[in-house]
Motif scaffolding. Structure first.
Motif, PDB file in Angstrom:
ATOM      1  N   THR A  39     -75.215 -83.731 -70.805  1.00  0.00           N
ATOM      2  CA  THR A  39     -73.770 -83.520 -70.923  1.00  0.00           C
ATOM      3  C   THR A  39     -73.411 -82.288 -70.105  1.00  0.00           C
ATOM      4  O   THR A  39     -73.984 -81.214 -70.308  1.00  0.00           O
ATOM      5  CB  THR A  39     -73.347 -83.319 -72.382  1.00  0.00           C
ATOM      6  OG1 THR A  39     -73.732 -84.474 -73.137  1.00  0.00           O
ATOM      7  CG2 THR A  39     -71.842 -83.142 -72.484  1.00  0.00           C
ATOM      8  N   PHE A  62     -70.612 -79.525 -68.538  1.00  0.00           N
ATOM      9  CA  PHE A  62     -69.338 -78.856 -68.693  1.00  0.00           C
ATOM     10  C   PHE A  62     -69.086 -78.011 -67.445  1.00  0.00           C
ATOM     11  O   PHE A  62     -69.787 -77.031 -67.189  1.00  0.00           O
ATOM     12  CB  PHE A  62     -69.343 -77.947 -69.933  1.00  0.00           C
ATOM     13  CG  PHE A  62     -69.566 -78.685 -71.230  1.00  0.00           C
ATOM     14  CD1 PHE A  62     -68.494 -79.143 -71.978  1.00  0.00           C
ATOM     15  CD2 PHE A  62     -70.853 -78.935 -71.697  1.00  0.00           C
ATOM     16  CE1 PHE A  62     -68.692 -79.823 -73.169  1.00  0.00           C
ATOM     17  CE2 PHE A  62     -71.067 -79.610 -72.882  1.00  0.00           C
ATOM     18  CZ  PHE A  62     -69.981 -80.062 -73.627  1.00  0.00           C
ATOM     19  N   GLU A 100     -63.284 -76.630 -65.989  1.00  0.00           N
ATOM     20  CA  GLU A 100     -62.727 -77.336 -67.160  1.00  0.00           C
ATOM     21  C   GLU A 100     -63.765 -77.259 -68.274  1.00  0.00           C
ATOM     22  O   GLU A 100     -64.425 -78.244 -68.612  1.00  0.00           O
ATOM     23  CB  GLU A 100     -62.404 -78.785 -66.814  1.00  0.00           C
ATOM     24  CG  GLU A 100     -61.366 -78.946 -65.701  1.00  0.00           C
ATOM     25  CD  GLU A 100     -61.105 -80.405 -65.362  1.00  0.00           C
ATOM     26  OE1 GLU A 100     -61.757 -81.285 -65.968  1.00  0.00           O
ATOM     27  OE2 GLU A 100     -60.252 -80.677 -64.496  1.00  0.00           O
ATOM     28  N   PRO A 101     -63.956 -76.063 -68.837  1.00  0.00           N
ATOM     29  CA  PRO A 101     -65.096 -75.833 -69.745  1.00  0.00           C
ATOM     30  C   PRO A 101     -65.082 -76.633 -71.028  1.00  0.00           C
ATOM     31  O   PRO A 101     -66.111 -76.734 -71.696  1.00  0.00           O
ATOM     32  CB  PRO A 101     -65.001 -74.332 -70.035  1.00  0.00           C
ATOM     33  CG  PRO A 101     -63.576 -73.968 -69.752  1.00  0.00           C
ATOM     34  CD  PRO A 101     -63.129 -74.864 -68.645  1.00  0.00           C
ATOM     35  N   ASP A 102     -63.944 -77.217 -71.378  1.00  0.00           N
ATOM     36  CA  ASP A 102     -63.868 -77.992 -72.617  1.00  0.00           C
ATOM     37  C   ASP A 102     -64.013 -79.487 -72.398  1.00  0.00           C
ATOM     38  O   ASP A 102     -63.945 -80.262 -73.356  1.00  0.00           O
ATOM     39  CB  ASP A 102     -62.534 -77.702 -73.329  1.00  0.00           C
ATOM     40  CG  ASP A 102     -62.401 -76.252 -73.747  1.00  0.00           C
ATOM     41  OD1 ASP A 102     -63.437 -75.656 -74.105  1.00  0.00           O
ATOM     42  OD2 ASP A 102     -61.283 -75.715 -73.685  1.00  0.00           O
ATOM     43  N   THR A 103     -64.202 -79.888 -71.153  1.00  0.00           N
ATOM     44  CA  THR A 103     -64.326 -81.311 -70.828  1.00  0.00           C
ATOM     45  C   THR A 103     -65.788 -81.664 -70.608  1.00  0.00           C
ATOM     46  O   THR A 103     -66.451 -81.095 -69.746  1.00  0.00           O
ATOM     47  CB  THR A 103     -63.518 -81.645 -69.561  1.00  0.00           C
ATOM     48  OG1 THR A 103     -62.146 -81.302 -69.773  1.00  0.00           O
ATOM     49  CG2 THR A 103     -63.634 -83.135 -69.237  1.00  0.00           C
ATOM     50  N   ALA A 104     -66.286 -82.592 -71.409  1.00  0.00           N
ATOM     51  CA  ALA A 104     -67.689 -83.008 -71.327  1.00  0.00           C
ATOM     52  C   ALA A 104     -67.812 -84.268 -70.471  1.00  0.00           C
ATOM     53  O   ALA A 104     -67.031 -85.210 -70.624  1.00  0.00           O
ATOM     54  CB  ALA A 104     -68.250 -83.267 -72.718  1.00  0.00           C
ATOM     55  N   ARG A 132     -72.458 -75.839 -67.076  1.00  0.00           N
ATOM     56  CA  ARG A 132     -73.331 -75.825 -68.254  1.00  0.00           C
ATOM     57  C   ARG A 132     -73.822 -77.243 -68.521  1.00  0.00           C
ATOM     58  O   ARG A 132     -73.044 -78.190 -68.543  1.00  0.00           O
ATOM     59  CB  ARG A 132     -72.569 -75.274 -69.457  1.00  0.00           C
ATOM     60  CG  ARG A 132     -73.402 -75.003 -70.691  1.00  0.00           C
ATOM     61  CD  ARG A 132     -72.637 -74.090 -71.662  1.00  0.00           C
ATOM     62  NE  ARG A 132     -71.369 -74.667 -72.056  1.00  0.00           N
ATOM     63  CZ  ARG A 132     -71.187 -75.408 -73.161  1.00  0.00           C
ATOM     64  NH1 ARG A 132     -72.212 -75.662 -73.971  1.00  0.00           N
ATOM     65  NH2 ARG A 132     -69.994 -75.884 -73.449  1.00  0.00           N
ATOM     66  N   GLU A 146     -79.770 -76.028 -73.607  1.00  0.00           N
ATOM     67  CA  GLU A 146     -78.541 -75.648 -72.919  1.00  0.00           C
ATOM     68  C   GLU A 146     -78.904 -74.817 -71.699  1.00  0.00           C
ATOM     69  O   GLU A 146     -79.551 -73.776 -71.806  1.00  0.00           O
ATOM     70  CB  GLU A 146     -77.634 -74.846 -73.843  1.00  0.00           C
ATOM     71  CG  GLU A 146     -76.329 -74.418 -73.187  1.00  0.00           C
ATOM     72  CD  GLU A 146     -75.455 -73.608 -74.121  1.00  0.00           C
ATOM     73  OE1 GLU A 146     -74.550 -72.910 -73.614  1.00  0.00           O
ATOM     74  OE2 GLU A 146     -75.669 -73.655 -75.349  1.00  0.00           O
ATOM     75  N   THR A 173     -77.358 -72.996 -68.244  1.00  0.00           N
ATOM     76  CA  THR A 173     -76.196 -72.516 -67.507  1.00  0.00           C
ATOM     77  C   THR A 173     -76.633 -72.123 -66.101  1.00  0.00           C
ATOM     78  O   THR A 173     -77.559 -71.328 -65.934  1.00  0.00           O
ATOM     79  CB  THR A 173     -75.548 -71.306 -68.202  1.00  0.00           C
ATOM     80  OG1 THR A 173     -75.146 -71.689 -69.527  1.00  0.00           O
ATOM     81  CG2 THR A 173     -74.328 -70.830 -67.434  1.00  0.00           C
TER      82      THR A 173
END
Length: 868
Positions: free
Chosen positions: A31, A33, A37-41, A68, A130, A132
């Motif tokens: 997934t 990010f 657009e950090p809130d869009t997966a 991310r 996770e 980054t």
């Protein structure tokens, strides 16, 4: 989708239970990010880059920031007591890892592999990974700038690896933990020394046995040895050394890339805990300042290419087959040499070089400049250690390179004291880098690639830093004449007779859609590059002291700041971004390949437009590439003629007729065919006329690849024919003169060359066509920019800022159709303005387009007339 995910998890779990000591990719189902657009997966698979689209759009710049990646990884109960690693083959350019909320590691650098030990943070069951990644500019991380796009993301494979506590070391800069050196190699006898590094992640000392077999290329075991020892609890990189003598070794070379295998097994507690196979080759080589390069005691001219890891619409996010395809292209061309530039590349590509017999140099990504800081040097040296240790055993590698064109972007002006301090800092970093490379691997040469300012490099003392000097030379492209290339080489060799030299770059940009009968520098025509490459190839072959040469570049590649015929792309590739060969590829195959072949030049230029002469034909030069002495050429089944080839090229002037012209070339049992569909413009525009498409102000032609429309160069008006009346071709001024076409990107179109020429100050464009109804297409673009950026690698050829303020009337056959036309006000800067006018020709007057200035000058970029 859920079933697929479960299947992947099941595979990982089963693998972990059965085969500790191997690794499996975990590329699927991440997934992502995007930092914009950090809130869009978004679900993605690796390899992945977030710049695949924005590095090639009409908006200046591309996103350099964070992305991310999140993945759920299910591990089985059997990982208890084992070590778990994540290996990344490449992520650009800084990477930080969190596992189940814990910080598990960081890595600096975008081009080498790195390994994170995640053992303390994982557990049986579901684990959250996770990652980054950040490709932001960082003054302490190379490269600081370059003529290529820095794609961000995890753009190579990621692997999960599960090991027993005692295993081959992953702690030495992500190397395999096994190093092979060949201190003595000759035809009759060779020696191999193998260093094995072992880690013990357990809490108790381990008694181990290291068993090793040396296997020849034919699969026969030529030696076997075992050594025992003890590795303390927590000890890393415990070393065991083996030494072998091999009689009559099979030698590695481009023609016979023989590789030996070292098969190593670690036993602890009475059971096998790790096994590994490492390959190497026996060969010896030398770079001599007068005699060039020799391999295994025989002279060998190194000829090949550079390579960037780009592909059309994908950026750097390439699966394995794309890397292998490039090695096949290079080998099929007959090359024996690859400069892996400007950074280490995918391990699979390097494996293919070893296997296929491509001699390589590999370099760290210090490009254009350095930062005067300890952090920059420290990071660069870590990149060097990674590069050398991860590629240590490769028989293909003959030199480690660093600091490509490092004096190109000096941040201080001439005469500034800070400039002298900077040059001393560059020298210090160069010498330090060279010393570290030699300390790790004294068996190979070091290479410093320079741009063509001999005086500056000599003044900075950099010509003494590395074993070999590489010159990136572009005389005849970035200014100068072809012959200046020869003079530069001879001058360098005379002044520095003890220094081996490689031509690490040379080339000129060309667009396979552009052609010219009168080629000139910076017109991007195939024909100009043909002249350039034919000269350079001869000059290199004539100079024995030139050890090797690397064409710049194998492939076209993304460089976001560029405009030119294809914006955001460096067009010097001998194949296109999607790997279609250009003429240069076939020229070099004709001069390097052993297997007979024949190939027409401009093989994809099958639809052409040309002005016919009074006999109704068009005299055209046909070029055929071949490594055979002569070619038989026939047209439309006619009597063949024999053409002698010189320098790999057979040339013939032939008369092409309107319609299909079927050409067949035969040589030595090989054959090539091309069908050229010629759209001929009648000498007098009589009833056979159908359409004409003209690039105003141009001496080049352009083919629209999507529609097949062929745009021809302009001509002055001739009664009974067509052409312009008045005006001058638009030329774009730069610091050293002018360019034959604009270098600005035309927004909203892929057909930039259609608009990058213009005729300014013209009075009229006339077509003496027969009476009838026609569609007239008028094409404009304002070729000024808000801001002009001087690109250092253009060496003074970047355009100077120009402004114009033009307004004019356009009339067709005496009827005003576009009064007070202001192209910039109508369409904006760098944007097409395309207008169709339906017109009737009557009373034998043809079609006349009249331009009358109101302010500034009249101009037009392209014009097309089609009979309805």
């Amino acid at each position: 989708m859920r079933n697929y995910i479960l299947a992947v998890v099941a595979v990982v779990a089963a693998w972990a239970q059965m085969w500790a000591g191997t690794k499996v990719s975990v590329n699927a189902n991440w997934t992502f990010f995007d930092g914009r657009e950090p809130d869009t997966a978004v679900r993605v698979d690796l390899p992945h880059t977030w710049n695949a689209a924005d590095a090639d759009d009409d908006i200046d710049g591309y996103y350099r920031g964070t992305g991310r990646y999140v993945k759920s990884l299910t591990l089985p109960e059997t990982i208890a007591g084992k070590c778990v690693f994540l290996e990344f083959e490449g992520a650009n350019q800084t990477t930080s890892l969190r596992v189940n909320g814990h910080e598990a590691g960081e890595h600096v650098g975008g081009y080498s592999a790195f390994v994170f030990d995640i053992t303390p943070y994982v557990h049986p069951g579901q684990n959250e990974i996770e990652v980054t990644v950040d490709n932001s500019h960082n003054p302490d991380i190379a490269p600081l700038s370059a003529d290529f796009t820095f794609f961000g993301g995890i753009y190579r494979d990621v692997f999960l690896e599960i090991e027993e506590p005692v295993h081959f070391s992953r702690s030495d800069y992500a190397s395999s933990g096994v190093y092979v050196v060949t201190p003595e190699v000759a035809d009759g006898k060779a020696r191999a020394t193998v260093y094995v590094l072992v880690d013990n992640f357990g809490d108790k000392a381990a008694k181990i046995a290291v068993d090793q077999r040396l296997v020849a290329p034919d699969g026969k075991v030529v030696a076997r040895a075992e050594k025992k020892g003890t590795v303390a609890a927590g000890e890393k990189m415990s070393m065991t050394v083996f030494d072998y003598i091999v009689d009559n070794p099979a030698l590695w070379s481009p023609d016979a890339p023989a590789q030996y295998s070292v098969e190593t097994t670690i036993t602890a507690g009475g059971r096998v805990v790790d096994t590994q196979t490492d390959r190497f080759g026996f060969r010896w080589f030398e770079f001599d300042p007068d005699r060039g390069f020799s391999l295994n005691g025989k002279p060998l001219k190194l000829m090949g290419t550079n390579r960037h890891q780009d592909f059309k619409d994908k950026g750097w996010a390439l699966s394995d087959d794309y890397h292998l395809q490039d090695i096949r292209l290079i080998k099929d061309m007959g090359a024996n040499f690859l400069r892996v530039s400007h950074y280490p590349q995918d391990p699979l590509l390097m494996d293919a070089c070893d296997r296929e017999g491509l001699i390589t140099t590999v370099e760290i990504p210090v490009v254009n400049a350095v930062t005067e800081s300890e952090a920059f040097l420290s990071n660069s040296l870590d990149m060097l250690r990674e590069m050398i240790k991860q590629n240590f055993n490769r028989p293909s590698v003959v030199a480690w390179a660093y600091m490509n064109e490092v004096l190109l972007s000096i941040p201080y002006k001439e005469g500034d004291l800070a400039r002298e301090h900077y040059l001393k800092e560059v020298k210090l970093q160069a010498d330090t880098t060279n010393a570290v490379a030699k300390a790790i691997d004294p068996s190979r040469y070091t290479l410093l690639p320079c741009f063509g300012n001999l005086a500056l490099y000599s003044r900075a003392g950099l010509l003494d830093s590395a074993d070999i000097i590489g010159w990136n030379l572009y005389q005849g492209w970035y200014g100068g004449k072809f012959g200046d290339f020869d003079a530069f080489l001879d001058n360098f060799h005379a002044k520095f007779p003890s220094k081996p030299v490689i031509i690490t770059e040379y080339g000129s940009d060309c667009d396979s859609r552009i052609h010219s009968d009168t080629p000139q520098m910076y017109d991007y025509s195939m024909e100009y590059t043909d002249l350039y490459q034919e000269h350079y190839l001869r000059a290199i072959a004539e100079r024995r002291f030139v050890a090797g040469a690397n064409l710049w570049n194998l492939n076209e590649f993304y460089s976001e700041a560029r405009g030119n015929a294809v914006p955001h792309v460096n067009l010097k590739g001998i194949v296109t971004l999607d790997r279609r060969p250009k003429n240069t590829y076939w020229l070099y195959k004709a001069n390097l390949a052993a297997e007979p072949f024949v190939q027409f030049a401009n093989a994809d230029w099958t639809r052409r437009t040309a002005q016919l002469d009074s006999t109704g034909s068009c005299r055209t030069e046909i070029k055929i590439y071949t490594n055979l002495p002569e070619v038989s050429l026939s047209i439309n089944g006619g009597e063949p003629s024999t053409i002698v080839a010189e320098g790999g090229v057979a040339r013939a002037d032939v008369d092409l007729k309107p319609g299909a012209n079927n050409l067949l070339a035969v040589a030595g049992g090989c054959a090539a065919a091309i069908s050229i569909d010629l759209h001929g413009i009648p000498y007098h525009l009589d009833g056979t006329f159908t359409d004409i498409s003209v690039l105003a102000g141009a001496s080049r032609s352009f083919t629209d690849a999507a529609t097949g429309v062929c745009w021809m160069p302009e001509q002055p008006y001739r009664a009974g024919s067509w052409g312009y009346v008045g005006g001058e071709p638009y030329t774009l001024k730069n610091w050293v003169g002018s360019l034959p076409a604009s270098d600005v990107s035309i927004l909203g179109t892929a057909n930039d060359p259609l608009y990058q020429n213009a005729r300014r100050g013209l009075d009229e464009f006339r077509f003496d066509v027969p009476d009838g109804d026609y569609a007239l297409y008028l094409h404009w673009a304002d070729l000024t920019k808000e801001e002009y950026q001087a690109l250092v690698y253009e060496l003074g050829n970047s355009a100077l800022h120009e402004e114009s303020d033009d307004c004019f009337d356009v009339a067709v056959n005496g009827v005003a159709v576009l009064p007070a036309l202001d192209v910039r006000a109508e369409a904006g800067r760098q944007r097409p303005l395309d207008i169709r006018v339906d017109v009737t020709a009557s009373d034998g007057r043809g079609v006349a387009v009249r331009f009358t200035p109101r302010r500034g000058q009249t101009f037009i970029n392209a014009i097309r007339l089609v009979r309805k």
